[in-house]
Design a protein around this motif. Structure first.
Motif, PDB file in Angstrom:
ATOM      1  N   PRO A  54       0.813  -1.218   0.000  1.00 19.43           N
ATOM      2  CA  PRO A  54       0.000   0.000   0.000  1.00 19.43           C
ATOM      3  C   PRO A  54       0.845   1.266   0.000  1.00 19.43           C
ATOM      4  N   THR A  55       0.467   2.210  -0.834  1.00 20.06           N
ATOM      5  CA  THR A  55       1.106   3.511  -1.095  1.00 20.06           C
ATOM      6  C   THR A  55       2.297   3.403  -2.040  1.00 20.06           C
ATOM      7  N   HIS A  68      -3.395   0.889  -3.580  1.00 22.89           N
ATOM      8  CA  HIS A  68      -4.295   1.411  -2.544  1.00 22.89           C
ATOM      9  C   HIS A  68      -4.391   0.473  -1.345  1.00 22.89           C
ATOM     10  N   THR A 124      -5.406  -1.090  -6.893  1.00 22.14           N
ATOM     11  CA  THR A 124      -5.314   0.369  -6.941  1.00 22.14           C
ATOM     12  C   THR A 124      -6.693   0.951  -6.622  1.00 22.14           C
ATOM     13  N   ASN A 125      -6.786   2.266  -6.552  1.00 24.48           N
ATOM     14  CA  ASN A 125      -8.117   2.874  -6.467  1.00 24.48           C
ATOM     15  C   ASN A 125      -8.599   3.200  -7.880  1.00 24.48           C
ATOM     16  N   SER A 196      -7.985  -1.475   2.379  1.00 23.22           N
ATOM     17  CA  SER A 196      -7.177  -0.274   2.157  1.00 23.22           C
ATOM     18  C   SER A 196      -5.988  -0.255   3.111  1.00 23.22           C
ATOM     19  N   PRO A 208     -11.017   1.002  -1.959  1.00 22.93           N
ATOM     20  CA  PRO A 208     -10.470   0.955  -3.319  1.00 22.93           C
ATOM     21  C   PRO A 208     -11.500   1.224  -4.408  1.00 22.93           C
TER      22      PRO A 208
END
Length: 366
Positions: A54-55, A68, A124-125, A196, A208
């Motif tokens: 994440p990130t 995400h 991902t979002n 998330s 997401p």
């Protein structure tokens, strides 16, 4: 769990023939249009827990994609484990919920942590990807740990027979755990409802798929990958030279020199092998764990059990650290000890002490 995953996890079939540990960063193609339809982002889970964490940001098809969180699958849960690890002694213990918490053999008092195995991949979002202005930095790294043998204790051999300087436990199946502990080891905040992930608490947050989520964030969670493979346990009896390098990092430096030496002798890519260290308070040098970097094992480290082959491995390792790469004795580089997989140790690896140690060790055989 599907049949292939179960059989390969139990080392019944070789995983390199059935790549069941490959996961995807889902770019939500249905909502991203042509930008996502031409992109397929897949990695082995041991790499994905850092690159898709994440990130994390990565560039594909001239677009910048941002992870995400962890992908969820209906009516299925991520495997979760509790663990403790001592960075100073490289001791690692793991257990499941409901089992008693084990004590650390090194005596250090550590708080339990938790890791999740993101076997369903990442996501991902739905924000449109942007054009990258520069290559995004790699901000997460992984570190391997030896969680123990999964079979009976193997036989031990000593080398050389005339004046033992190394004891070797024959290759046998062992459990390896690779962890990504987030930035500076602080872990991630993972939502148990939507998956998330964040580097700091964010509640409420967007899931997401764009909707607001008020799910519970699990704090300080690491991402992990588990696999069983062939491991070869080495204990070097010859005394460590007097240097400023700590025993743990001397052990890692020696281990990665052996990986390069073994790969050269066995005529395989160095990425097919890997190493970590264990803990034994009786010795100056920590036990070194060489293992096939192939879940299920490929019989590579077992070939080092022959004394002649192992000696050639030491000689090749010495050639690797002799200094032709150009780095200083108290440093390392990609020409000797460093690789993409051991980024966690780069600043601590030292070529010089290993060079002097291997010269003394090989002299015992002569």
């Amino acid at each position: 769990e599907d049949v292939l995953s179960f059989l390969s996890r139990k080392a019944v079939i070789l995983k390199y023939g059935f790549p069941v540990d490959v996961v995807e960063l889902d770019t939500q193609r249905a909502y991203q249009g042509s930008a996502a339809s031409e992109v397929l982002l897949q990695r082995d889970l041991s790499i994905a827990i850092a690159e898709f964490a994440p990130t994390s940001k990565l560039v594909a098809n001239k677009q910048l994609w941002v992870s995400h969180g962890l992908k969820r699958v209906a009516e299925r849960e991520w495997p979760q484990r509790f663990y403790k690890r001592c960075v100073r002694h490289n001791v690692f213990l793991q257990w499941q919920e409901g089992e008693p918490e084990p004590s650390m053999p090194c005596g250090c008092n550590l708080h339990p942590r938790k890791y999740i195995v993101p076997r369903f991949g990442f996501i991902t979002n739905r924000d449109k990807p942007r054009e990258p202005r520069s290559r995004p930095p790699k901000i997460f790294a992984t570190r391997p740990y030896f969680a123990g043998l999964t079979s009976v204790e193997p036989d031990t051999v000593s080398m050389p027979e005339s004046a033992p300087a190394v004891t070797m436990k024959r290759a046998s199946p062992g459990l390896m755990v690779v962890l990504c502990e987030g930035r500076r080891g602080r872990g991630f905040y993972i939502c148990s409802s939507c998956g998330s992930g964040f580097g700091s608490p964010q509640n409420p947050h967007k899931g997401p798929h764009g909707s607001e989520c008020r799910g519970t964030l699990m704090p300080g969670v690491s991402l992990g990958h588990e696999f069983i493979t062939d491991v070869l346990q080495l204990q070097f009896l010859h005394q460590k030279p007097v240097t400023g390098i700590e025993p743990v990092w001397f052990g890692f430096s020696l281990a990665y020199a052996l990986v390069e030496g073994a790969a050269d002798v066995l005529e395989v890519p160095s990425t097919d092998l890997s190493a970590t260290i264990a803990y034994d308070e009786r010795y100056d040098i920590p036990p070194i764990i060489l293992y096939d970097n192939v879940p299920g094992g490929a019989g590579l480290v077992a070939r080092l059990e022959r004394e002649e082959t192992f000696r050639h491995c030491l000689e090749s390792a010495l050639e690797r650290v002799k200094g032709d790469c150009g780095c200083d004795d108290d440093a390392s580089c990609y020409g000797c000890l460093r690789s993409y997989r051991n980024q966690f140790a780069h600043q601590y690896l030292q070529r010089g002490p290993i060079k002097h140690y291997l010269e003394e060790l090989i002299g015992i055989w002569e």
